[in-house]
Write a protein that holds these residues in place. Structure first.
Motif, short mmCIF file in Angstrom:
data_model
loop_
_atom_site.label_atom_id
_atom_site.label_comp_id
_atom_site.label_asym_id
_atom_site.label_seq_id
_atom_site.Cartn_x
_atom_site.Cartn_y
_atom_site.Cartn_z
N GLU A 1 -9.04 3.55 -1.47
CA GLU A 1 -9.43 2.17 -1.79
C GLU A 1 -8.65 1.61 -2.97
O GLU A 1 -8.68 0.42 -3.23
CB GLU A 1 -10.95 2.10 -2.04
N ASN A 2 -7.93 2.49 -3.69
CA ASN A 2 -7.20 2.02 -4.88
C ASN A 2 -5.69 1.95 -4.65
O ASN A 2 -4.93 1.85 -5.61
CB ASN A 2 -7.48 2.94 -6.06
N GLU A 3 -5.27 2.05 -3.39
CA GLU A 3 -3.83 2.15 -3.13
C GLU A 3 -3.05 0.96 -3.70
O GLU A 3 -1.97 1.13 -4.26
CB GLU A 3 -3.57 2.29 -1.63
N LYS B 1 -3.86 -0.96 -6.18
CA LYS B 1 -3.86 -0.91 -7.64
C LYS B 1 -2.86 0.14 -8.13
O LYS B 1 -2.13 -0.09 -9.11
CB LYS B 1 -5.27 -0.56 -8.12
N THR B 2 -2.82 1.27 -7.45
CA THR B 2 -1.88 2.32 -7.84
C THR B 2 -0.44 1.82 -7.70
O THR B 2 0.40 2.03 -8.58
CB THR B 2 -2.09 3.57 -6.96
N ARG C 1 0.84 -1.19 0.00
CA ARG C 1 0.00 0.00 0.00
C ARG C 1 0.88 1.24 0.00
O ARG C 1 2.10 1.16 -0.07
CB ARG C 1 -0.94 -0.03 1.20
N ALA D 1 -5.74 8.94 -6.47
CA ALA D 1 -6.33 7.69 -6.95
C ALA D 1 -7.32 7.14 -5.94
O ALA D 1 -8.20 6.35 -6.29
CB ALA D 1 -5.24 6.66 -7.24
#
Lengths: 121, 226
Positions: B44-46, B48-49, B5, B41
């Protein structure tokens, strides 16, 4: 993809995105990724390069209790963008003249594509 | 790295940038940029980023290479490979087999230094080769020119001989015309070839000098293998 994206193309696309409206890193990366398959990590060097050559300048704006860095196209950057655009039109026309040459039935299609291009060039 | 993360990613990135000897300003600038990407981003998208950004060590090496602050970086970490390569797993494979290479800016400098240091070797050799080529060219032109002159003089001699011994005179005139024509035929393409060669050579020299000493403002292709 069969066609690699050159540094010049990256520069011009980023300039075009920022020129339509001052914007920030995340939005630039998302817009770029809609069109070309570039990693988010590719865009930081591009933005740095454009800042160093004084095509872009930055300012910070507060957003949700933190700073967001906005990018703005300088007059030098705007001039460069218009150069890039006319170069691109020329390049595209030349490539099309060979690549699309036997597509007689597709001539109208090419015309349509040309109209989609930025008109400011 | 699948579940990395923001905080973990950023701390690795910072650590690698510090280890790479990047200036504090540059480090903060880069970290702010990537921190912003994570935050924009969304929480909740950490993951994925992080995945989109790829291996933080690799990203750090790429930033270091771009800043030219380190002389030696892994060649796979350079910009050329980062583009069009958003799949982190594909990057991992090449990273482990990294060979060491010189960053582009330093490579140029190294080349200049190398050229200067070895000038006592290549300078005489180059001068020698150049003079040899020049001599050969001049000799060839001279030979062809002399064939032409020989032809003309044989023709003149033949014209006079016609008075005393007509058959011999006609023969000489014929030989003279033949030689003059031969010389004339060879002379023009030879000169054109020599001039063309010289033009090509000086063009090449100019280009090489410009490449080595010129600025890096040319639009080099970022990726050759997209």
């Amino acid at each position: 993809m069969s066609f690699p994206i050159s540094a010049g193309l990256l520069d011009s696309m980023v300039l075009a995105i920022v020129s339509s409206e001052d914007t920030y890193g995340y939005e630039i990366t998302q817009t770029m990724r809609k069109a070309v398959d570039v990693s988010e990590s590719t865009l930081y060097p591009v933005l740095k390069r454009l800042q160093k050559s004084q095509m872009l300048e930055t300012y910070d704006k507060e957003y949700m209790g933190r700073n967001r860095r906005y990018y703005h196209v300088t007059s030098k950057g705007a001039a460069q963008l218009s150069n890039y655009r006319s170069e691109w039109v020329e390049h595209k026309t030349k490539v099309d003249s060979i690549l699309m040459s036997d597509a007689i039935g597709n001539k109208e299609k090419i015309k349509e594509e040309e109209e989609v291009l930025p008109q400011e060039a | 790295m699948g579940t990395m993360r923001r905080l973990e990613y950023m701390s690795i990135l910072r650590q690698k940038l510090v280890e790479g000897g990047l200036s504090n300003d540059e480090i903060n600038d880069a970290l702010e940029f990537y921190e912003e990407l994570f935050l924009d981003a969304g929480y909740e998208n950490e993951e994925k980023t992080a995945q989109n950004l790829g291996d933080p060590e690799k990203l750090a090496a790429q930033i270091l290479a771009e800043n030219g602050s380190v002389g030696f970086v892994r060649s796979e970490y350079k910009m050329d490979d980062a583009i069009n390569n958003s799949d982190p797993n594909a990057q991992k494979d090449t990273a482990s087999a990294g060979s060491y290479d010189i960053a582009p800016d330093n490579r140029k400098k190294a080349l200049i230094i190398l050229a200067i240091c070895t000038c006592f070797i290549w300078f005489p050799i180059t001068i020698g080769l150049l003079s040899a080529v020049f001599a050969i060219t001049v000799a060839m032109v001279a030979v062809v020119f002399s064939i032409f002159i020989a032809g003309v003089s044989t023709f003149v001699a033949g014209a006079f001989t016609c008075v005393t011994a007509p058959p011999v005179g006609v023969l000489l005139i014929g030989v003279g015309v033949f030689l003059a024509g031969l010389g004339f035929l060879i002379f023009k393409p030879l000169c054109r070839g020599a001039i063309g060669l010289a033009k090509k050579f000086f063009g090449w020299v100019g280009k090489t000098v410009r490449n080595i000493f010129g600025g890096g403002n040319s639009n080099k292709a970022v990726s050759e293998n997209g």
